[in-house]
Design an enzyme around this catalytic site. Structure first.
Site, mmCIF file in Angstrom:
data_model
loop_
_atom_site.group_PDB
_atom_site.id
_atom_site.type_symbol
_atom_site.label_atom_id
_atom_site.label_comp_id
_atom_site.label_asym_id
_atom_site.label_seq_id
_atom_site.Cartn_x
_atom_site.Cartn_y
_atom_site.Cartn_z
ATOM 1 N N GLU A 183 6.483 -11.012 4.663
ATOM 2 C CA GLU A 183 5.966 -10.611 6.000
ATOM 3 C C GLU A 183 4.637 -11.671 6.182
ATOM 4 O O GLU A 183 3.642 -11.291 5.452
ATOM 5 C CB GLU A 183 5.705 -9.103 5.919
ATOM 6 N N THR A 217 0.688 -1.177 -0.055
ATOM 7 C CA THR A 217 -0.084 0.038 -0.008
ATOM 8 C C THR A 217 0.614 1.281 0.011
ATOM 9 O O THR A 217 0.559 2.384 -0.769
ATOM 10 C CB THR A 217 -0.929 -0.024 1.254
ATOM 11 N N CYS A 273 4.767 -4.690 13.304
ATOM 12 C CA CYS A 273 5.733 -4.561 12.027
ATOM 13 C C CYS A 273 7.292 -5.047 12.482
ATOM 14 O O CYS A 273 8.053 -5.305 11.659
ATOM 15 C CB CYS A 273 5.697 -3.028 11.765
HETATM 16 P P1 NAD Z 1 -2.718 -1.990 4.917
HETATM 17 O O1 NAD Z 1 -1.410 -1.490 3.882
HETATM 18 O O2 NAD Z 1 -3.501 -2.839 4.502
HETATM 19 O O3 NAD Z 1 -3.479 -0.516 5.448
HETATM 20 C C1 NAD Z 1 -2.931 0.395 6.083
HETATM 21 C C2 NAD Z 1 -4.106 1.422 5.813
HETATM 22 O O4 NAD Z 1 -4.091 1.780 4.414
HETATM 23 C C3 NAD Z 1 -5.546 1.252 6.011
HETATM 24 O O5 NAD Z 1 -6.132 2.436 6.870
HETATM 25 C C4 NAD Z 1 -6.348 0.993 4.944
HETATM 26 O O6 NAD Z 1 -7.462 1.187 4.706
HETATM 27 C C5 NAD Z 1 -5.158 2.086 3.909
HETATM 28 N N1 NAD Z 1 -5.209 1.528 2.696
HETATM 29 C C6 NAD Z 1 -5.288 0.480 1.801
HETATM 30 N N2 NAD Z 1 -5.253 0.533 0.566
HETATM 31 C C7 NAD Z 1 -5.058 1.852 0.216
HETATM 32 C C8 NAD Z 1 -4.753 2.719 -0.883
HETATM 33 N N3 NAD Z 1 -4.882 2.254 -1.891
HETATM 34 N N4 NAD Z 1 -4.599 4.090 -0.709
HETATM 35 C C9 NAD Z 1 -4.801 4.774 0.581
HETATM 36 N N5 NAD Z 1 -4.981 3.976 1.463
HETATM 37 C C10 NAD Z 1 -5.074 2.452 1.549
HETATM 38 O O7 NAD Z 1 -1.857 -2.571 6.240
HETATM 39 P P2 NAD Z 1 -2.574 -3.151 7.261
HETATM 40 O O8 NAD Z 1 -2.731 -4.558 7.050
HETATM 41 O O9 NAD Z 1 -3.465 -2.266 8.040
HETATM 42 O O10 NAD Z 1 -1.398 -2.856 8.479
HETATM 43 C C11 NAD Z 1 -0.184 -3.957 8.449
HETATM 44 C C12 NAD Z 1 0.807 -3.557 7.807
HETATM 45 O O11 NAD Z 1 1.211 -2.366 8.520
HETATM 46 C C13 NAD Z 1 1.928 -4.608 8.047
HETATM 47 O O12 NAD Z 1 2.872 -4.698 6.699
HETATM 48 C C14 NAD Z 1 2.893 -3.647 8.997
HETATM 49 O O13 NAD Z 1 4.305 -4.130 9.023
HETATM 50 C C15 NAD Z 1 2.592 -2.432 8.633
HETATM 51 N N6 NAD Z 1 3.071 -1.577 10.167
HETATM 52 C C16 NAD Z 1 4.146 -0.809 9.861
HETATM 53 C C17 NAD Z 1 4.483 -0.105 11.145
HETATM 54 C C18 NAD Z 1 5.765 0.629 11.244
HETATM 55 O O14 NAD Z 1 5.988 1.453 11.939
HETATM 56 N N7 NAD Z 1 6.684 0.370 10.344
HETATM 57 C C19 NAD Z 1 3.612 -0.038 12.214
HETATM 58 C C20 NAD Z 1 2.680 -0.744 12.051
HETATM 59 C C21 NAD Z 1 2.004 -1.524 10.917
#
Ligand code: NAD
Length: 498
Positions: free
Chosen positions: A394, A244, A296
């Site tokens: 992951e 994403t 993460c």
């Molecule tokens: P995701 O990428 O599916 O979604 C994250 C957010 O993005 C959600 O609010 C979702 O609705 C939105 N989203 C999805 N598609 C989108 C698009 N095309 N355009 C704009 N927004 C969009 O991630 P998830 O499943 O919610 O979370 C898990 C992921 O987050 C894992 O990969 C994890 O490693 C990562 N994460 C990283 C950290 C960090 O600090 N590096 C912290 C927490 C989670």
């Protein structure tokens, strides 16, 4: 055991509206989405699926609030007072916030409570930064010139968050965004919107002017995309998957808004023969099981010195066998529910894939049913090679891949042979080895003889495909500012036109 000291699980589905300009909006004729709790297996909340028009309105309101100077124009001390009151309100409402975090995300109540308490700490920390944010001065330009570098708020920030740590990820960003005077539009994950919404009332009570904090709810491709490509948003802060993140980065080029991306990881736990092996096994179990591996910085690759690999495998299995999985409202529970059925199936398919790739299932590998919730036992795959998909992708669940090494150089090569670079843990009692590994490993967060330690103060972020930019710490506030370089002439100008 005092199991129910928090508010009771609600009997009815709670309707959350969305929040613009200090006011609650109902879903009206918009579509809605119901959240079934992974912890208790029943519907608990309903959100509005906001539209692009809602995003436009929220951005216009945030822009108007920014331009009005109601927040951006007041002193750092005044902003600090609001942040401190917000921290106090978080602590006063800890039980309700923890309840919703557990209901929607499925995490054990003890971990939800700890996260809410930690979140308050970020607001307290940023109250200091709101008052100490500063630039630079240059008294080195000779008698005729003086230079200053100032920082000013960047403007309107779009914030898109994931489901795995809804309130702590919010807290690692919102007070840092607010500290310099920005306004924001937040989109929480559609699965875990409750605490981001509940917090709106706390910020209002704390004295945040209307229009500075706005929440639009809905799905990523609709609401998230509209935020990422919005022409009047100055910066996007995204936390979520690397896939994403790529879409966000592309969308952000609409107006070349600044982008901060916190993405995924495949984090090594490197264990040397000279480590305190009991500590290391305990740390490995914690690093794997926290938030059921939906983290993460989950330590999902266990890279162990070959001479102790069998002994260490047994120690890890012993620890995993004692981890308490199940009832999210039991304060003793350590592994809660998996966020969705689809995600549980994906995690289990990786276990199967690992075995097909030649790994041995040494522990776990099953789903566990407790009440109506969905859980997965902590799982260990041994005999993994770093080129297998279970070592490269992951999985985002409690699945650990054990890989062996013979030399420190080989351990470093395995650790760094990844498209990710988020976290790494090094376990050794040899200080020279620890420092060399710490310097060599590609990871934005590195731990020595511990794992997933943190808090306000030190920045968070990743190398390589784990992200761009840093959140948290002093850098976390600075990221949300624009830098202006100013030259000020002193005295009469030496004429250019003669
Ligand atoms: P995701 O990428 O599916 O979604 C994250 C957010 O993005 C959600 O609010 C979702 O609705 C939105 N989203 C999805 N598609 C989108 C698009 N095309 N355009 C704009 N927004 C969009 O991630 P998830 O499943 O919610 O979370 C898990 C992921 O987050 C894992 O990969 C994890 O490693 C990562 N994460 C990283 C950290 C960090 O600090 N590096 C912290 C927490 C989670």
């Amino acid at each position: 055991m005092d199991a129910i000291s928090f508010p009771a699980v609600p009997d009815m589905v709670r309707d959350f509206g969305f929040y613009i300009d200090g006011n609650w909006r109902t879903a009206g004729d918009r579509k809605t989405m119901v959240r079934s709790s992974p912890a208790v297996g029943k519907d608990v909340s309903r959100i509005a699926l906001c539209t692009k028009a809602d995003v436009d309105e929220a951005v216009a309101v945030a822009r108007a609030a920014f331009s009005s100077r109601s927040w951006s124009g007041i002193t750092g001390k005044e902003r600090a007072n609001v942040l401190l009151r917000a921290a106090r309100l978080i602590r006063e409402n800890l039980e309700e916030l923890a309840l919703w975090e557990t209901l929607e995300a499925g995490k054990p109540i003890s971990q939800s409570r700890a996260e809410i308490g930690d979140a308050a700490g970020h607001y307290e920390y940023c109250a200091g930064l709101a008052q100490t944010l500063s630039g630079e001065s240059f008294n080195t330009h000779g008698d005729d010139m003086f230079g200053v570098v100032t920082r000013q708020p960047i403007g309107v920030v779009g914030l898109i968050n994931p489901w795995n740590f809804p309130f702590i990820v919010l807290a690692e960003r919102v007070p840092y965004i607010l500290a310099s005077g920005n306004s924001l539009v937040v989109k929480p994950s559609e699965m875990t919107s409750a605490t981001t919404l509940l917090f709106a009332d706390m910020l209002k009570e704390a004295g945040l002017p209307d229009g500075v904090y706005n929440v639009v709810t809905g799905t990523g491709p609709d609401v998230g995309q509209a935020i990422a490509e919005h022409m009047d948003i100055d910066m996007i802060s995204f936390t979520g998957s690397t896939r994403t993140g790529e879409a966000i980065l592309k969308a952000s080029t609409s107006n070349f808004k600044k982008a901060s991306l916190e993405l995924g990881g495949k984090n090594p736990q490197i264990v040397f023969a000279d480590a305190d092996l009991d500590d290391a096994a305990d740390g490995v179990a914690f690093g794997l099981c926290l938030n059921a591996g939906q983290c993460c910085v989950s330590g999902s690759r266990l890279i162990v010195e070959e001479s102790i690999a069998d002994d260490f495998r047994d120690r890890v299995i012993d620890k995993l066998s004692k981890v308490k999985v199940g009832d999210c409202f039991d304060p003793e529970t350590q592994i809660g529910a998996i966020v969705s059925e689809q995600h549980r199936d994906k995690i289990l398919s990786y276990v199967k894939l690992g075995v097909e790739e030649g790994a041995t299932l040494a522990y776990g590998g099953d789903s566990v049913t407790v009440g109506e919730g969905r859980f997965i036992a902590p799982t260990l795959l041994t005999g993994v090679r770093n080129d297998m998909r279970v070592a490269r992708e992951e999985i985002f669940g409690p699945v650990l891949s054990l890989i062996t090494f013979k030399t420190a150089q080989e351990a470093l090569e395995i650790a760094n042979d990844s498209s990710y670079g988020l976290g790494a843990s090094i376990w050794t009692k040899d200080i020279d080895k620890a420092l060399r590994m710490m310097r060599g490993v590609h990871a934005g967060r590195t731990w020595v003889n511990t794992t997933i330690a943190g808090g306000p103060g030190q920045p968070l972020g990743g190398f390589k495909q784990s992200g761009i930019g840093r959140e948290g710490g002093k850098m976390g506030v600075e990221e949300y500012t624009e830098v202006k370089s100013v030259h000020i002439a002193i005295g009469k100008r030496s004429p250019w036109v003669r």
